[in-house]
Design an enzyme around this catalytic site. Structure first.
Site, PDB file in Angstrom:
ATOM      1  N   GLY A  56      -2.662  -7.100 -43.077  1.00  0.00           N
ATOM      2  CA  GLY A  56      -4.071  -7.006 -43.414  1.00  0.00           C
ATOM      3  C   GLY A  56      -4.804  -6.222 -42.342  1.00  0.00           C
ATOM      4  O   GLY A  56      -4.382  -6.191 -41.187  1.00  0.00           O
ATOM      5  N   GLN A  61     -11.920  -3.195 -37.650  1.00  0.00           N
ATOM      6  CA  GLN A  61     -10.777  -3.012 -36.761  1.00  0.00           C
ATOM      7  C   GLN A  61     -10.443  -1.538 -36.541  1.00  0.00           C
ATOM      8  O   GLN A  61      -9.695  -1.211 -35.618  1.00  0.00           O
ATOM      9  CB  GLN A  61      -9.549  -3.741 -37.309  1.00  0.00           C
ATOM     10  CG  GLN A  61      -9.683  -5.249 -37.291  1.00  0.00           C
ATOM     11  CD  GLN A  61      -8.447  -5.902 -37.842  1.00  0.00           C
ATOM     12  OE1 GLN A  61      -8.341  -6.119 -39.047  1.00  0.00           O
ATOM     13  NE2 GLN A  61      -7.505  -6.194 -36.974  1.00  0.00           N
ATOM     14  N   CYS A 103      -2.976 -10.935 -34.936  1.00  0.00           N
ATOM     15  CA  CYS A 103      -3.996  -9.975 -35.336  1.00  0.00           C
ATOM     16  C   CYS A 103      -3.685  -8.632 -34.692  1.00  0.00           C
ATOM     17  O   CYS A 103      -3.332  -8.578 -33.517  1.00  0.00           O
ATOM     18  CB  CYS A 103      -5.365 -10.482 -34.877  1.00  0.00           C
ATOM     19  SG  CYS A 103      -6.726  -9.390 -35.305  1.00  0.00           S
ATOM     20  N   LEU A 104      -3.838  -7.567 -35.464  1.00  0.00           N
ATOM     21  CA  LEU A 104      -3.579  -6.234 -34.927  1.00  0.00           C
ATOM     22  C   LEU A 104      -4.566  -5.869 -33.822  1.00  0.00           C
ATOM     23  O   LEU A 104      -4.270  -5.021 -32.990  1.00  0.00           O
ATOM     24  CB  LEU A 104      -3.610  -5.200 -36.051  1.00  0.00           C
ATOM     25  CG  LEU A 104      -2.551  -5.397 -37.145  1.00  0.00           C
ATOM     26  CD1 LEU A 104      -2.696  -4.348 -38.241  1.00  0.00           C
ATOM     27  CD2 LEU A 104      -1.154  -5.395 -36.564  1.00  0.00           C
ATOM     28  N   HIS A 145      -8.597 -14.496 -43.074  1.00  0.00           N
ATOM     29  CA  HIS A 145      -8.547 -13.834 -41.764  1.00  0.00           C
ATOM     30  C   HIS A 145      -9.315 -12.513 -41.813  1.00  0.00           C
ATOM     31  O   HIS A 145     -10.120 -12.214 -40.922  1.00  0.00           O
ATOM     32  CB  HIS A 145      -7.072 -13.615 -41.386  1.00  0.00           C
ATOM     33  CG  HIS A 145      -6.848 -12.918 -40.088  1.00  0.00           C
ATOM     34  ND1 HIS A 145      -6.338 -13.558 -38.989  1.00  0.00           N
ATOM     35  CD2 HIS A 145      -7.046 -11.626 -39.716  1.00  0.00           C
ATOM     36  CE1 HIS A 145      -6.233 -12.686 -37.989  1.00  0.00           C
ATOM     37  NE2 HIS A 145      -6.654 -11.506 -38.411  1.00  0.00           N
ATOM     38  N   GLU A 146      -9.081 -11.720 -42.859  1.00  0.00           N
ATOM     39  CA  GLU A 146      -9.750 -10.411 -42.974  1.00  0.00           C
ATOM     40  C   GLU A 146     -11.243 -10.577 -43.239  1.00  0.00           C
ATOM     41  O   GLU A 146     -12.056  -9.830 -42.691  1.00  0.00           O
ATOM     42  CB  GLU A 146      -9.084  -9.549 -44.045  1.00  0.00           C
ATOM     43  CG  GLU A 146      -7.631  -9.211 -43.774  1.00  0.00           C
ATOM     44  CD  GLU A 146      -7.330  -8.719 -42.366  1.00  0.00           C
ATOM     45  OE1 GLU A 146      -8.167  -7.989 -41.779  1.00  0.00           O
ATOM     46  OE2 GLU A 146      -6.260  -9.069 -41.838  1.00  0.00           O
ATOM     47  N   HIS A 149     -13.019 -11.163 -40.092  1.00  0.00           N
ATOM     48  CA  HIS A 149     -13.303  -9.918 -39.352  1.00  0.00           C
ATOM     49  C   HIS A 149     -14.619  -9.302 -39.820  1.00  0.00           C
ATOM     50  O   HIS A 149     -15.368  -8.751 -39.009  1.00  0.00           O
ATOM     51  CB  HIS A 149     -12.183  -8.890 -39.555  1.00  0.00           C
ATOM     52  CG  HIS A 149     -11.042  -9.035 -38.614  1.00  0.00           C
ATOM     53  ND1 HIS A 149     -11.166  -8.905 -37.250  1.00  0.00           N
ATOM     54  CD2 HIS A 149      -9.735  -9.306 -38.846  1.00  0.00           C
ATOM     55  CE1 HIS A 149      -9.985  -9.084 -36.679  1.00  0.00           C
ATOM     56  NE2 HIS A 149      -9.103  -9.337 -37.628  1.00  0.00           N
TER      57      HIS A 149
END
Length: 179
Positions: A56, A61, A103-104, A145-146, A149
């Protein structure tokens, strides 16, 4: 739908790492006049997510303060790209699930996070159609999660202050060592 050839040819967008300020800002809703920019960014976002590898990625991000995210739980060759424009959780289960999240934007950092096990999400597709999706398990976790963000929330914000601070210090140390 997203063009797989465009993703394969795309130069991945750089993924921002905490503590970049945009990661803590609430993204503004995507408006009709943003459609071309979103459409142009998507192949590069998918390329970045797949290269990372991740499941994701939200627009903040990659430095875009717009309310959209992508998700794909499919393996290479069985991709199932999902584009969520202006997503909102409209219902969630009372039952909770604990799942290890990463997380990226917080590379190599992981922790158990407790979230609702099932959610119903309303969003718009790339062509502007409003849709709803019921998700459970990993998909529900990833979508939540997304969406976090898009609200300026990181997964570490669901942890105790002690755990959050430990992860953020470890991340900062790793980032300093990379330079």
């Amino acid at each position: 739908m997203i063009d797989r050839d465009a993703i394969a040819a795309a130069i991945p967008m750089p993924i921002l790492v905490a503590p970049q300020a945009i990661l803590r800002q609430k993204a503004r809703p995507v408006r009709p006049e943003d459609a071309a920019g979103v459409r142009d960014a998507l192949p590069r976002m998918f390329a970045a997510m797949y290269q990372a590898p991740g499941i994701g990625l939200a627009a903040p991000q990659v430095g875009m303060g717009l309310r959209f995210a992508i998700v794909d739980l499919g393996e290479e060759g069985e991709r199932q790209p999902l584009i969520l424009i202006n997503p909102d959780v409209i219902a969630e289960s009372d039952s909770l699930a604990s799942r290890e999240e990463g997380c990226l934007s917080l590379p190599n950092q992981y922790a158990e996070v407790i979230r609702p096990d099932r959610v119903r999400v309303r969003y718009r597709t790339l062509d502007g159609t409003e849709e709803e999706l019921e998700a459970d398990g990993l998909l529900a976790t990833c979508i939540q999660h997304e969406i976090d963000h898009l609200e300026g929330i990181l997964f570490v914000d669901h942890l105790s202050t002690l755990k959050r601070n430990m992860i953020m210090r470890r991340l900062a140390k790793e980032q300093r060592q990379k330079r």
